[in-house]
Design an enzyme around this catalytic site. Structure first.
Site, PDB file in Angstrom:
ATOM      1  CG  HIS A 185      -1.960   0.988   1.280  1.00 44.67           C
ATOM      2  ND1 HIS A 185      -1.740   2.325   1.516  1.00 44.67           N
ATOM      3  CD2 HIS A 185      -3.291   0.854   1.079  1.00 44.67           C
ATOM      4  CE1 HIS A 185      -2.902   2.971   1.455  1.00 44.67           C
ATOM      5  NE2 HIS A 185      -3.862   2.104   1.193  1.00 44.67           N
TER       6      HIS A 185
ATOM      7  CE1 TYR B 118     -12.053   0.834   4.725  1.00 46.06           C
ATOM      8  CE2 TYR B 118     -11.134   2.369   6.314  1.00 46.06           C
ATOM      9  CZ  TYR B 118     -10.998   1.600   5.179  1.00 46.06           C
ATOM     10  OH  TYR B 118      -9.819   1.591   4.482  1.00 46.06           O
TER      11      TYR B 118
ATOM     12  CB  CYS C   9      -4.261   3.504  -2.240  1.00 42.66           C
ATOM     13  SG  CYS C   9      -5.365   4.500  -1.226  1.00 42.66           S
TER      14      CYS C   9
ATOM     15  CG  HIS D 184      -7.223   0.383  -1.374  1.00 35.84           C
ATOM     16  ND1 HIS D 184      -6.498   0.610  -0.228  1.00 35.84           N
ATOM     17  CD2 HIS D 184      -7.541  -0.927  -1.358  1.00 35.84           C
ATOM     18  CE1 HIS D 184      -6.370  -0.527   0.438  1.00 35.84           C
ATOM     19  NE2 HIS D 184      -6.983  -1.476  -0.226  1.00 35.84           N
TER      20      HIS D 184
ATOM     21  CG  ASP E  73      -9.754   3.379   0.320  1.00 38.90           C
ATOM     22  OD1 ASP E  73     -10.088   2.838   1.385  1.00 38.90           O
ATOM     23  OD2 ASP E  73      -8.628   3.875   0.146  1.00 38.90           O
ATOM     24  CG  HIS E  74     -11.028   6.127   3.347  1.00 37.45           C
ATOM     25  ND1 HIS E  74     -10.101   7.012   3.823  1.00 37.45           N
ATOM     26  CD2 HIS E  74     -10.579   4.888   3.689  1.00 37.45           C
ATOM     27  CE1 HIS E  74      -9.126   6.329   4.418  1.00 37.45           C
ATOM     28  NE2 HIS E  74      -9.390   5.046   4.344  1.00 37.45           N
TER      29      HIS E  74
END
Ligand code: DNO
Length: 344
Positions: free
Chosen positions: A196, A320, A234, A261, A306-307
């Site tokens: 990551h 999340y 990401c 991500h 992602d988020h």
């Protein structure tokens, strides 16, 4: 691509059944959370998680994360024992059908934000980062939002001390040493390692950060060319580095991107940003362009939204919650379907 969703194990407030109901969800991304960093994950614990997922017809092919012990990052003599443990965990995960492991190599801290509930005009809220605010914090007495405070203050101070003077080059060498130690386990099991990027992609509190953009990717792949050595792409982490051209990178590295991500950022200052909904129009990152570039480059990995923001009154784990990530998944499914058909 396979669409997935992060699930924090049995303590996650989001039931697997809800995740299953999101269209096109192939499986979850999860981890064994109750094993101290550096210890071997036993088959029983892994199997238990897997059977919970399978009971809801969800796969468990991706682990995020198997954390890397600080002694490995520091290059301490004890690292060999921790690397051997890591390799053993890889073998156990392989026996349980895991195909991809996401990890990071950031010293001490993982992702950093300064606010977890920045409110937008529409009443939703999301994570944000203001560099000046972060710089005001004392790393030796840190209470960061969202950071798990797994270290006691003394331990943290010792750790920061141990890193003092460490260069980017030394940290990178320690990463390469680690990877060379675990690649045989990846060759045996077929598991892909997906590092990551550092989030945000710049040094923090004087600690070096080394996975920050295209140059670090080139260096990383040439140091460890093994095909099991790859990345988690990401968009939010890399995208905070304004010099990173995400679309170019997505296509160039598509065959080494095992996991994507995908999330959106709105730039606020030179280094400052707020997270936003996934739609391209909602921020500064070209999410459509990234998906198209991935498909063009032949990407064949796992994707997760992602988020997300907190919306519809949800007060989820920062980044999340269920609702906005589910919207993100639906949006990304649409982009992939359209682009894949267009480029067929
Ligand atoms: C934050 C996550 C990171 C990520 C780790 C991977 O939301 O993207 O915490 O899981 O850096 O090791």
């Amino acid at each position: 691509m396979k669409m997935t969703f992060r699930w924090y194990g049995e303590t996650d407030t989001i039931p697997l059944q809800y995740i299953r109901q999101i269209p096109n969800m192939s499986g979850v991304v999860t981890a064994v959370y109750d094993e101290p960093v550096g210890e071997v994950w036993g088959i029983e614990k892994i199997e238990r998680l897997k059977s919970l997922c399978e009971a809801e017809a969800l796969e468990m092919e991706v682990i995020e994360s198997v954390p890397v012990h600080e002694d490995i990052k520091l290059g301490r003599p004890t690292r060999d024992r921790y690397i051997a443990n890591y390799a053993e965990t890889i073998r156990n995960l392989g026996k349980c059908g895991v195909k991809c492991i996401c990890y990071n190599f950031m010293p001490v801290f993982d992702w950093l934000r300064t606010n977890l509930h920045t409110e937008a005009a529409d009443g939703s809220n999301s994570l944000s980062y203001t560099h000046e605010e972060l710089m005001k914090l004392d790393p030796k007495n840190l209470h960061l939002p969202g950071w798990d405070e797994s270290y006691k203050t003394d331990e943290l101070n010792e750790l920061l001390e141990a890193y003092s003077g460490m260069t980017h080059e030394q940290l990178f060498e320690n990463l390469v040493y680690f990877l060379k130690g675990i690649m045989p386990a990846c060759d045996e099991t077929g598991i892909n390692m997906a590092i990551h990027p550092d989030d945000p992609p710049w040094d923090m509190f004087g600690l070096p950060r080394i996975i920050t953009g295209a140059d670090s990717y080139d260096k990383f792949f040439s140091a460890v060319p093994n095909r099991h050595n790859g990345v988690t792409f990401c968009t939010g982490s890399l995208g905070a580095g304004r010099d990173n051209n995400l679309v170019e990178m997505a296509e160039k590295y598509a065959d080494r991107i095992f996991f994507a991500h995908i999330r959106q950022l709105k730039f606020k200052g030179e280094l400052d940003f707020t997270e936003a909904g996934h739609l391209t129009k909602s921020g500064n990152l070209d999410i459509y362009g990234v998906v198209k570039a991935l498909v063009k480059g032949g990407f064949d990995g796992y994707v997760r939204p992602d988020h997300g923001r907190n919306i519809w009154g949800e007060d989820g784990k920062p980044g999340y919650g269920l609702y906005d990530r589910a919207l993100g998944a639906a949006y990304l499914n649409g982009l992939f379907e359209a682009v894949e058909n267009e480029l067929k």
